[in-house]
Design a protein around this motif. Structure first.
Motif, PDB file in Angstrom:
ATOM      1  N   MET A   1       0.813 -20.521   2.588  1.00 43.55           N
ATOM      2  CA  MET A   1       0.508 -19.405   1.703  1.00 43.55           C
ATOM      3  C   MET A   1       0.398 -18.119   2.527  1.00 43.55           C
ATOM      4  SD  MET A   1      -2.680 -19.058  -0.971  1.00 43.55           S
ATOM      5  CE  MET A   1      -2.447 -20.781  -1.458  1.00 43.55           C
ATOM      6  N   LYS A   2       1.039 -17.064   2.032  1.00 42.75           N
ATOM      7  CA  LYS A   2       1.062 -15.802   2.758  1.00 42.75           C
ATOM      8  C   LYS A   2      -0.272 -15.082   2.636  1.00 42.75           C
ATOM      9  CE  LYS A   2       3.569 -11.389   2.882  1.00 42.75           C
ATOM     10  NZ  LYS A   2       4.690 -10.621   2.288  1.00 42.75           N
ATOM     11  N   LYS A   3      -0.785 -14.564   3.762  1.00 37.17           N
ATOM     12  CA  LYS A   3      -2.037 -13.825   3.756  1.00 37.17           C
ATOM     13  C   LYS A   3      -1.740 -12.338   3.560  1.00 37.17           C
ATOM     14  CE  LYS A   3      -5.318 -15.152   6.457  1.00 37.17           C
ATOM     15  NZ  LYS A   3      -6.237 -15.411   7.606  1.00 37.17           N
ATOM     16  N   PRO A   4      -2.306 -11.705   2.532  1.00 35.11           N
ATOM     17  CA  PRO A   4      -2.016 -10.284   2.299  1.00 35.11           C
ATOM     18  C   PRO A   4      -2.667  -9.390   3.344  1.00 35.11           C
ATOM     19  CG  PRO A   4      -3.695 -11.055   0.785  1.00 35.11           C
ATOM     20  CD  PRO A   4      -3.194 -12.268   1.511  1.00 35.11           C
ATOM     21  N   GLU A   5      -2.021  -8.283   3.592  1.00 33.29           N
ATOM     22  CA  GLU A   5      -2.597  -7.247   4.444  1.00 33.29           C
ATOM     23  C   GLU A   5      -3.828  -6.675   3.757  1.00 33.29           C
ATOM     24  OE1 GLU A   5       0.004  -3.987   6.325  1.00 33.29           O
ATOM     25  OE2 GLU A   5      -0.749  -3.068   4.476  1.00 33.29           O
ATOM     26  N   LEU A   6      -4.843  -6.331   4.542  1.00 33.90           N
ATOM     27  CA  LEU A   6      -6.041  -5.674   4.011  1.00 33.90           C
ATOM     28  C   LEU A   6      -6.055  -4.244   4.526  1.00 33.90           C
ATOM     29  CD1 LEU A   6      -8.552  -5.927   2.290  1.00 33.90           C
ATOM     30  CD2 LEU A   6      -9.792  -6.758   4.301  1.00 33.90           C
ATOM     31  N   LEU A   7      -5.724  -3.317   3.644  1.00 33.62           N
ATOM     32  CA  LEU A   7      -5.570  -1.898   3.974  1.00 33.62           C
ATOM     33  C   LEU A   7      -6.817  -1.133   3.555  1.00 33.62           C
ATOM     34  CD1 LEU A   7      -3.908   0.709   4.635  1.00 33.62           C
ATOM     35  CD2 LEU A   7      -2.930   0.502   2.339  1.00 33.62           C
ATOM     36  N   VAL A   8      -7.375  -0.354   4.480  1.00 34.51           N
ATOM     37  CA  VAL A   8      -8.591   0.414   4.211  1.00 34.51           C
ATOM     38  C   VAL A   8      -8.353   1.866   4.609  1.00 34.51           C
ATOM     39  CG1 VAL A   8     -11.085   0.541   4.558  1.00 34.51           C
ATOM     40  CG2 VAL A   8      -9.923  -1.664   4.749  1.00 34.51           C
ATOM     41  N   THR A   9      -8.999   2.787   3.906  1.00 37.02           N
ATOM     42  CA  THR A   9      -8.842   4.212   4.220  1.00 37.02           C
ATOM     43  C   THR A   9     -10.110   4.734   4.898  1.00 37.02           C
ATOM     44  OG1 THR A   9      -9.609   4.830   2.000  1.00 37.02           O
ATOM     45  CG2 THR A   9      -7.244   4.581   2.325  1.00 37.02           C
ATOM     46  N   GLU A 146      -0.910  -9.534 -15.249  1.00 44.77           N
ATOM     47  CA  GLU A 146       0.372 -10.142 -15.614  1.00 44.77           C
ATOM     48  C   GLU A 146       1.539  -9.281 -15.159  1.00 44.77           C
ATOM     49  OE1 GLU A 146       2.766 -11.709 -19.616  1.00 44.77           O
ATOM     50  OE2 GLU A 146       0.700 -10.997 -19.757  1.00 44.77           O
ATOM     51  N   ALA A 147       1.431  -7.960 -15.362  1.00 47.21           N
ATOM     52  CA  ALA A 147       2.503  -7.049 -14.950  1.00 47.21           C
ATOM     53  C   ALA A 147       2.653  -7.021 -13.443  1.00 47.21           C
ATOM     54  CB  ALA A 147       2.227  -5.646 -15.488  1.00 47.21           C
ATOM     55  N   ILE A 148       1.528  -7.030 -12.728  1.00 45.44           N
ATOM     56  CA  ILE A 148       1.576  -7.019 -11.263  1.00 45.44           C
ATOM     57  C   ILE A 148       2.298  -8.247 -10.732  1.00 45.44           C
ATOM     58  CG2 ILE A 148       0.149  -7.209  -9.176  1.00 45.44           C
ATOM     59  CD1 ILE A 148      -1.951  -5.485 -10.688  1.00 45.44           C
ATOM     60  N   VAL A 149       1.939  -9.410 -11.257  1.00 43.15           N
ATOM     61  CA  VAL A 149       2.564 -10.660 -10.803  1.00 43.15           C
ATOM     62  C   VAL A 149       4.056 -10.663 -11.124  1.00 43.15           C
ATOM     63  CG1 VAL A 149       2.636 -13.149 -11.153  1.00 43.15           C
ATOM     64  CG2 VAL A 149       0.432 -11.989 -10.901  1.00 43.15           C
ATOM     65  N   ILE A 237      -2.821 -13.476  -4.708  1.00 44.33           N
ATOM     66  CA  ILE A 237      -2.552 -14.188  -3.452  1.00 44.33           C
ATOM     67  C   ILE A 237      -1.477 -15.247  -3.682  1.00 44.33           C
ATOM     68  CG2 ILE A 237      -3.519 -15.700  -1.684  1.00 44.33           C
ATOM     69  CD1 ILE A 237      -6.169 -14.235  -1.975  1.00 44.33           C
ATOM     70  N   GLU A 238      -1.583 -15.968  -4.797  1.00 43.93           N
ATOM     71  CA  GLU A 238      -0.570 -16.980  -5.122  1.00 43.93           C
ATOM     72  C   GLU A 238       0.804 -16.353  -5.317  1.00 43.93           C
ATOM     73  OE1 GLU A 238      -0.640 -20.218  -5.189  1.00 43.93           O
ATOM     74  OE2 GLU A 238      -2.773 -20.549  -4.827  1.00 43.93           O
ATOM     75  N   ALA A 239       0.828 -15.142  -5.900  1.00 43.91           N
ATOM     76  CA  ALA A 239       2.095 -14.431  -6.113  1.00 43.91           C
ATOM     77  C   ALA A 239       2.620 -13.796  -4.835  1.00 43.91           C
ATOM     78  CB  ALA A 239       1.922 -13.366  -7.188  1.00 43.91           C
ATOM     79  N   GLU A 240       1.824 -13.834  -3.759  1.00 42.70           N
ATOM     80  CA  GLU A 240       2.161 -13.274  -2.451  1.00 42.70           C
ATOM     81  C   GLU A 240       2.317 -11.761  -2.481  1.00 42.70           C
ATOM     82  OE1 GLU A 240       5.392 -15.484  -0.653  1.00 42.70           O
ATOM     83  OE2 GLU A 240       4.053 -17.177  -0.240  1.00 42.70           O
ATOM     84  N   VAL A 241       1.415 -11.094  -3.223  1.00 39.12           N
ATOM     85  CA  VAL A 241       1.322  -9.640  -3.118  1.00 39.12           C
ATOM     86  C   VAL A 241       1.069  -9.296  -1.652  1.00 39.12           C
ATOM     87  CG1 VAL A 241      -0.110  -7.640  -3.704  1.00 39.12           C
ATOM     88  CG2 VAL A 241       0.574  -9.262  -5.487  1.00 39.12           C
ATOM     89  N   ASP A 242       1.761  -8.288  -1.147  1.00 35.35           N
ATOM     90  CA  ASP A 242       1.807  -8.058   0.297  1.00 35.35           C
ATOM     91  C   ASP A 242       0.588  -7.346   0.858  1.00 35.35           C
ATOM     92  OD1 ASP A 242       4.803  -8.800   1.011  1.00 35.35           O
ATOM     93  OD2 ASP A 242       4.811  -7.737  -0.899  1.00 35.35           O
ATOM     94  N   ALA A 243      -0.054  -6.480   0.064  1.00 34.10           N
ATOM     95  CA  ALA A 243      -1.158  -5.691   0.607  1.00 34.10           C
ATOM     96  C   ALA A 243      -2.197  -5.412  -0.453  1.00 34.10           C
ATOM     97  CB  ALA A 243      -0.639  -4.378   1.189  1.00 34.10           C
ATOM     98  N   PHE A 244      -3.471  -5.574  -0.072  1.00 37.62           N
ATOM     99  CA  PHE A 244      -4.609  -5.210  -0.900  1.00 37.62           C
ATOM    100  C   PHE A 244      -5.260  -3.982  -0.282  1.00 37.62           C
ATOM    101  CE2 PHE A 244      -5.476  -9.915  -2.174  1.00 37.62           C
ATOM    102  CZ  PHE A 244      -4.377  -9.882  -3.028  1.00 37.62           C
TER     103      PHE A 244
END
Length: 309
Positions: A1-9, A146-149, A237-244
């Protein structure tokens, strides 16, 4: 399972080591004249220093150039893009095609992340900008889960989603507050007070207070509540969204560090043991609530409701 990037400002240079130690794997910074609603102002020297710090810890640096540009700003772009290319930032965040065209000429090695805040609402548009040269699309905050996935399943580019913090509800290039006060014959010196935390719009009917400020990019009205879906990460995470993305606007480093640690723990736990995440996700939400400012309630944004435009 792909681990998403954790982006912070981050808000300052001193924030960056703390956020990286807390589990952030990418940061977004920039200058107000080029970027919209940045958590902090970073001049060239600070951008270079931030890049050095992040790269030493294996993290990525994205620089915001997603403002709405007028003709007078165009001559400033080539030199700034060449500077970013020279110091090796990992991507430029853009919305205006003027940035894309300038990057092709002055920084062809730079990656591009397309971010218009509101118009990334379908995968056809994301892929269109991908064909133009974008490596990532930052989705609108008004989309449901739903739209994001579905977009992630169909997109040919990386997908970034905000999971925590305040969101922008309205922007005008005009100085609306300052102009109104001037019309009233009052001078509250609000123009240029970037991210001033003392100004709010109060809606007594809904008992909602909307943070508002003016800066070089105009007037910004923000959401009355902070988005938080630390207990609802599994589908993305299951859909493998690349960055949170964790948005740091109007938050101090103590808060940001704690929130980053909690999201790091939640993401890692789901990757390692989904069942345990399901058992503990309410505890993650309770931990966020424990550090949340009293004047900023939490909600789930548009993740579980239909957008009405």
């Amino acid at each position: 399972m792909k681990k998403p990037e954790l982006l912070v400002t981050p808000t300052t240079i001193s924030d960056i080591p703390m956020l990286l130690d807390a589990g952030a794997t990418a940061i977004m910074i920039g200058e107000e004249r080029f970027g919209l609603r940045l958590a902090g102002e970073f001049n060239r020297q600070e951008v270079q220093e931030a890049t050095n710090i992040a790269h030493k810890q294996g993290a990525k640096v994205y620089v915001a150039m997603n403002a709405l540009f007028h003709n007078e700003t165009l001559p400033l772009m080539p030199d700034y893009i060449q500077f970013l290319d020279r110091i090796g930032v990992d991507a430029i965040v853009f919305g205006d095609p003027a940035i894309l065209i300038n990057v092709r000429e002055h920084g062809p090695n730079l990656k591009l992340h397309w971010n218009t805040e509101t118009t990334a609402t379908n995968w056809y548009t994301a892929n269109y900008w991908g064909r133009k040269g974008a490596a990532r699309a930052v989705l609108a905050r008004e989309l449901d889960m739903e739209a994001i996935v579905e977009i992630k399943e169909q997109a040919n580019v990386e997908i970034e989603v905000q999971v925590h913090g305040m969101t922008c509800m309205f922007q005008s290039k005009r100085m609306l507050i300052g102009n109104y006060m001037a019309f009233q014959g009052r001078d509250l010196k609000v123009q240029g007070k970037s991210k001033d935390q003392s100004l709010v719009l109060h809606d007594p009917e809904r008992n909602a207070k909307y943070p508002i400020w003016e800066d070089k990019n105009g007037t910004h009205i923000m959401s009355p509540k902070d988005m938080c879906i630390i207990d609802e990460l599994e589908e993305m995470i299951e859909a493998e969204v690349d960055a949170f993305k964790i948005e740091g606007i109007q938050k101090d480093i103590i808060y940001l560090e704690k929130i980053t640690k909690l999201y790091r723990e939640a993401i890692d736990l789901y990757i390692e043991d989904p069942d345990t995440y399901h058992q503990q996700k309410e505890q993650f939400l309770d931990a966020v609530k424990a550090v949340q400012p009293l004047n900023r309630e939490l909600d789930t944004g548009f993740f579980f409701k239909e957008s009405v435009y």
